[in-house]
Design a protein around this motif. Structure first.
Motif, PDB file in Angstrom:
ATOM      1  N   THR A  97      -8.670  13.966   3.317  1.00 34.64           N
ATOM      2  CA  THR A  97      -8.371  12.554   3.121  1.00 34.64           C
ATOM      3  C   THR A  97      -6.912  12.434   2.704  1.00 34.64           C
ATOM      4  OG1 THR A  97      -9.069  12.676   0.819  1.00 34.64           O
ATOM      5  CG2 THR A  97     -10.719  11.994   2.440  1.00 34.64           C
ATOM      6  N   ALA A  98      -6.300  11.377   3.168  1.00 36.26           N
ATOM      7  CA  ALA A  98      -4.885  11.156   2.854  1.00 36.26           C
ATOM      8  C   ALA A  98      -4.747  10.706   1.409  1.00 36.26           C
ATOM      9  CB  ALA A  98      -4.310  10.109   3.797  1.00 36.26           C
ATOM     10  N   SER A  99      -3.690  11.144   0.797  1.00 33.64           N
ATOM     11  CA  SER A  99      -3.412  10.737  -0.588  1.00 33.64           C
ATOM     12  C   SER A  99      -3.002   9.262  -0.598  1.00 33.64           C
ATOM     13  CB  SER A  99      -2.297  11.596  -1.169  1.00 33.64           C
ATOM     14  OG  SER A  99      -1.065  11.275  -0.548  1.00 33.64           O
ATOM     15  N   ALA A 140       0.434   8.903   0.817  1.00 34.81           N
ATOM     16  CA  ALA A 140       0.499   9.056   2.275  1.00 34.81           C
ATOM     17  C   ALA A 140       0.005   7.790   2.967  1.00 34.81           C
ATOM     18  CB  ALA A 140      -0.319  10.264   2.721  1.00 34.81           C
ATOM     19  N   ARG A 141      -1.037   7.165   2.428  1.00 36.21           N
ATOM     20  CA  ARG A 141      -1.537   5.908   3.015  1.00 36.21           C
ATOM     21  C   ARG A 141      -0.486   4.803   2.892  1.00 36.21           C
ATOM     22  NH1 ARG A 141      -6.370   7.472   0.468  1.00 36.21           N
ATOM     23  NH2 ARG A 141      -6.004   5.955  -1.192  1.00 36.21           N
ATOM     24  N   LEU A 142       0.158   4.710   1.709  1.00 27.12           N
ATOM     25  CA  LEU A 142       1.212   3.703   1.531  1.00 27.12           C
ATOM     26  C   LEU A 142       2.370   3.943   2.487  1.00 27.12           C
ATOM     27  CD1 LEU A 142       1.339   3.289  -2.350  1.00 27.12           C
ATOM     28  CD2 LEU A 142       0.686   1.568  -0.668  1.00 27.12           C
ATOM     29  N   TRP A 143       2.766   5.211   2.634  1.00 21.45           N
ATOM     30  CA  TRP A 143       3.855   5.543   3.552  1.00 21.45           C
ATOM     31  C   TRP A 143       3.481   5.143   4.977  1.00 21.45           C
ATOM     32  CZ3 TRP A 143       8.589   5.930   4.596  1.00 21.45           C
ATOM     33  CH2 TRP A 143       9.039   6.578   5.742  1.00 21.45           C
ATOM     34  N   GLY A 144       2.252   5.404   5.386  1.00 25.25           N
ATOM     35  CA  GLY A 144       1.801   5.017   6.726  1.00 25.25           C
ATOM     36  C   GLY A 144       1.825   3.511   6.915  1.00 25.25           C
ATOM     37  N   ASN A 145       1.372   2.778   5.883  1.00 26.73           N
ATOM     38  CA  ASN A 145       1.396   1.311   5.963  1.00 26.73           C
ATOM     39  C   ASN A 145       2.822   0.788   6.051  1.00 26.73           C
ATOM     40  OD1 ASN A 145      -1.380   1.255   5.800  1.00 26.73           O
ATOM     41  ND2 ASN A 145      -1.427   0.755   3.616  1.00 26.73           N
ATOM     42  N   LEU A 146       3.727   1.371   5.255  1.00 26.32           N
ATOM     43  CA  LEU A 146       5.129   0.945   5.289  1.00 26.32           C
ATOM     44  C   LEU A 146       5.745   1.237   6.648  1.00 26.32           C
ATOM     45  CD1 LEU A 146       7.694  -0.140   3.963  1.00 26.32           C
ATOM     46  CD2 LEU A 146       8.124   2.178   3.112  1.00 26.32           C
ATOM     47  N   ARG A 147       5.506   2.434   7.165  1.00 22.60           N
ATOM     48  CA  ARG A 147       6.065   2.805   8.468  1.00 22.60           C
ATOM     49  C   ARG A 147       5.563   1.861   9.560  1.00 22.60           C
ATOM     50  NH1 ARG A 147       4.811   8.512   9.160  1.00 22.60           N
ATOM     51  NH2 ARG A 147       2.876   7.690   9.943  1.00 22.60           N
ATOM     52  N   GLU A 148       4.276   1.520   9.521  1.00 17.22           N
ATOM     53  CA  GLU A 148       3.712   0.592  10.512  1.00 17.22           C
ATOM     54  C   GLU A 148       4.312  -0.804  10.362  1.00 17.22           C
ATOM     55  OE1 GLU A 148      -0.618  -1.348  11.508  1.00 17.22           O
ATOM     56  OE2 GLU A 148      -0.551   0.710  10.728  1.00 17.22           O
TER      57      GLU A 148
END
Length: 119
Positions: free
Chosen positions: A4-6, A9-17
């Motif tokens: 599972t993503a930390s 990592a989830r916040l970084w993915g949301n920001l990148r998107e």
């Protein structure tokens, strides 16, 4: 075993998107976005486009937007920021105001990214 993503990592993915969506610009499904042909990605006039022809097309787009008003020798642009609508001065006596570039760039991002031109 699945990993599972930390939370980071989830916040970084949301920001990148979100940044990717921001670069694409707003979705305007309720209106047509005109594109001015004859201007390349660097803002240079190409394929026989003239400055007069470009300015004529931009003028028609601004007029069709319903956000440009003339009163006497002055031209105004209707801006809407958050909860405030106002008229900003674009030009007077045939001369552009300093704020006109920024206002029209914001309009062009709503309309088309091809509205910047070098001559």
């Amino acid at each position: 075993m699945t990993s599972t993503a930390s939370p980071g990592a989830r916040l970084w993915g949301n920001l990148r998107e979100a940044l990717h969506d921001y670069r694409l610009g707003p979705v305007a499904g309720d209106r047509k976005r005109p594109v001015i042909q004859g201007v390349n990605s660097r803002g240079e006039l190409v394929d026989g486009m003239t400055l007069d022809g470009f300015l004529a097309q931009v003028g028609r787009i601004l007029q069709a937007s319903g956000r440009v008003y003339a009163l006497g020798d002055a031209t105004y642009y209707e801006s809407d920021d958050a909860h405030q609508t106002r008229l900003d001065l674009l030009a007077t006596q045939g001369k552009a105001e300093a704020v006109a570039v920024g206002l029209l760039e914001r309009f062009s991002t709503r309309c088309s990214t091809a509205c910047r031109v070098r001559y």
